[in-house]
Design a protein around this motif. Structure first.
Motif, PDB file in Angstrom:
ATOM      1  N   PRO A 145      37.590  43.099  47.283  1.00  0.00           N
ATOM      2  CA  PRO A 145      38.929  42.381  46.663  1.00  0.00           C
ATOM      3  C   PRO A 145      40.202  42.528  48.316  1.00  0.00           C
ATOM      4  CG  PRO A 145      38.698  44.311  45.849  1.00  0.00           C
ATOM      5  CD  PRO A 145      36.795  44.808  46.694  1.00  0.00           C
ATOM      6  N   VAL A 188      39.813  38.499  49.839  1.00  0.00           N
ATOM      7  CA  VAL A 188      40.007  36.855  49.437  1.00  0.00           C
ATOM      8  C   VAL A 188      41.292  37.589  49.000  1.00  0.00           C
ATOM      9  CG1 VAL A 188      36.963  36.231  49.147  1.00  0.00           C
ATOM     10  CG2 VAL A 188      37.767  37.814  47.575  1.00  0.00           C
ATOM     11  N   LYS A 245      43.440  36.868  44.918  1.00  0.00           N
ATOM     12  CA  LYS A 245      42.924  38.348  44.074  1.00  0.00           C
ATOM     13  C   LYS A 245      42.862  37.352  42.714  1.00  0.00           C
ATOM     14  CE  LYS A 245      45.701  42.046  43.244  1.00  0.00           C
ATOM     15  NZ  LYS A 245      46.503  43.027  42.243  1.00  0.00           N
ATOM     16  N   THR A 246      42.998  35.816  42.794  1.00  0.00           N
ATOM     17  CA  THR A 246      41.644  34.535  42.019  1.00  0.00           C
ATOM     18  C   THR A 246      40.686  34.923  42.416  1.00  0.00           C
ATOM     19  OG1 THR A 246      44.441  34.171  40.769  1.00  0.00           O
ATOM     20  CG2 THR A 246      42.392  33.563  40.424  1.00  0.00           C
ATOM     21  N   ASP A 247      40.719  34.913  43.361  1.00  0.00           N
ATOM     22  CA  ASP A 247      39.640  34.292  43.838  1.00  0.00           C
ATOM     23  C   ASP A 247      38.676  35.420  43.304  1.00  0.00           C
ATOM     24  OD1 ASP A 247      40.248  31.967  44.171  1.00  0.00           O
ATOM     25  OD2 ASP A 247      40.103  32.204  46.978  1.00  0.00           O
ATOM     26  N   ALA A 248      39.088  36.594  43.813  1.00  0.00           N
ATOM     27  CA  ALA A 248      38.371  37.815  42.915  1.00  0.00           C
ATOM     28  C   ALA A 248      37.943  37.736  41.549  1.00  0.00           C
ATOM     29  CB  ALA A 248      39.148  38.939  44.131  1.00  0.00           C
ATOM     30  N   ALA A 249      38.637  37.578  40.386  1.00  0.00           N
ATOM     31  CA  ALA A 249      38.286  37.626  39.406  1.00  0.00           C
ATOM     32  C   ALA A 249      36.697  35.852  39.622  1.00  0.00           C
ATOM     33  CB  ALA A 249      39.782  37.189  38.773  1.00  0.00           C
ATOM     34  N   VAL A 250      37.366  35.400  40.380  1.00  0.00           N
ATOM     35  CA  VAL A 250      36.097  33.993  39.809  1.00  0.00           C
ATOM     36  C   VAL A 250      35.031  34.624  40.346  1.00  0.00           C
ATOM     37  CG1 VAL A 250      35.570  32.125  40.262  1.00  0.00           C
ATOM     38  CG2 VAL A 250      37.837  32.442  39.812  1.00  0.00           C
ATOM     39  N   ALA A 251      35.266  35.231  41.568  1.00  0.00           N
ATOM     40  CA  ALA A 251      33.935  36.038  42.427  1.00  0.00           C
ATOM     41  C   ALA A 251      33.463  36.973  41.521  1.00  0.00           C
ATOM     42  CB  ALA A 251      34.186  36.845  43.476  1.00  0.00           C
ATOM     43  N   ALA A 252      33.727  37.542  40.891  1.00  0.00           N
ATOM     44  CA  ALA A 252      33.324  39.081  39.756  1.00  0.00           C
ATOM     45  C   ALA A 252      33.117  38.394  38.593  1.00  0.00           C
ATOM     46  CB  ALA A 252      34.613  39.736  39.194  1.00  0.00           C
ATOM     47  N   VAL A 264      37.510  27.806  40.742  1.00  0.00           N
ATOM     48  CA  VAL A 264      38.119  27.684  42.102  1.00  0.00           C
ATOM     49  C   VAL A 264      39.235  26.981  42.572  1.00  0.00           C
ATOM     50  CG1 VAL A 264      38.273  28.159  44.947  1.00  0.00           C
ATOM     51  CG2 VAL A 264      35.913  29.451  43.203  1.00  0.00           C
ATOM     52  N   VAL A 316      40.923  30.487  34.365  1.00  0.00           N
ATOM     53  CA  VAL A 316      39.785  31.145  34.730  1.00  0.00           C
ATOM     54  C   VAL A 316      39.553  31.717  33.335  1.00  0.00           C
ATOM     55  CG1 VAL A 316      39.066  33.512  35.841  1.00  0.00           C
ATOM     56  CG2 VAL A 316      40.261  31.876  37.158  1.00  0.00           C
TER      57      VAL A 316
END
Lengths: 63, 190
Positions: free
Chosen positions: B19, B22, B24-31, B66, B72
């Motif tokens: 994390p 990237v 934070k929101t992208d980290a959530a999408v990546a997760a 993204v 999300v």
């Protein structure tokens, strides 16, 4: 056997579609390409991977 | 029901993208991607019959998140949300393909099965393509209900809950959709 009997039923065709599963290699290769296209890092095996076990864990990743 | 919840639970322990690299929101999408990409790919692959198209769907579904074109989803809703997103993106792709007729609808010839069995015969592939094209031409809601029931194994009540409709509406829609497919495929199936 009549010609009609040679034709599959709708359920047989639907079953064939349902059973057509991709291999692990195919899934992983597709995931790798999409990860790269979206700019996500490849998953890394680190000493402290992120564990998502609850809604709170997930929400911690949100802004 | 679709995927095994035990398996999904096990996946939660997989390593995630770092994390720190990237937003934070992208980290959530990546997760979410790490948890659910397999589900999305499998759904898309069944619908399209094509590796390339399934990959396109996988990318499209997560690209919308993204780009914030779609909100999300919350973690507890993510599996069903992404399952539906994959189903609808796959059906959309089939509709566009049918409309343009610019390229073949399956890539099995481009990526031949190394050990083709009876179920991957030419006749089977042609029939499969006809079924999917016929399904894609139907009302999108009916096509989604049909796909959830016959390809993903959801029960009528689960579909009703997922789509916020009644069990009887699902049952009637499935009955009518089967009849329409039988009619569209007359001559090809029993």
């Amino acid at each position: 056997m009549s010609r009609h009997d040679d034709k599959p039923s709708l359920d047989a065709v639907l079953g064939s579609i349902r059973e057509d599963a991709p291999t692990r290699t195919e899934i992983d290769a597709a995931a790798d390409r999409v990860r790269a296209a979206l700019g996500f890092d490849a998953p890394v095996a680190s000493a402290s991977p992120i564990h998502i076990e609850s809604c709170a864990d997930f929400q911690a990743l949100m802004p | 029901m679709g995927d095994d919840p035990k398996k999904e639970k096990a996946v939660h322990a997989l390593p995630m993208p770092d994390p720190r690299t990237v937003p934070k929101t992208d980290a959530a999408v990546a997760a979410l991607f790490e948890l659910h990409h397999e589900r999305v790919y499998r759904v898309a692959r069944r619908l399209t019959g094509s590796r390339e198209d399934a990959e396109d769907v996988l990318q499209t579904v997560f690209l919308r998140l993204v780009r914030r074109e779609e909100p999300v989803p919350a973690a507890e809703e993510a599996a069903s949300y992404l399952h539906r997103a994959a189903t609808n993106a796959g059906l959309d792709l089939l509709r566009r393909r049918k409309a343009s007729r610019s390229e073949p609808t399956d890539d099995l010839d481009r990526h031949p099965d190394p050990a083709p069995g009876p179920e991957s015969s030419r006749v089977d592939r042609e029939l499969r393509e006809k079924v999917m094209n016929a399904l894609a031409q139907l009302n999108p809601r009916a096509a989604e209900i049909f796909a959830l029931r016959y390809f993903d194994g959801y029960g009528n009540r689960e579909i009703a809950r997922l789509l916020n409709t009644s069990w009887s509406t699902v049952a009637v829609t499935l009955h009518r959709t089967r009849a329409k497919l039988q009619s569209a495929l007359k001559g090809d199936i029993q």
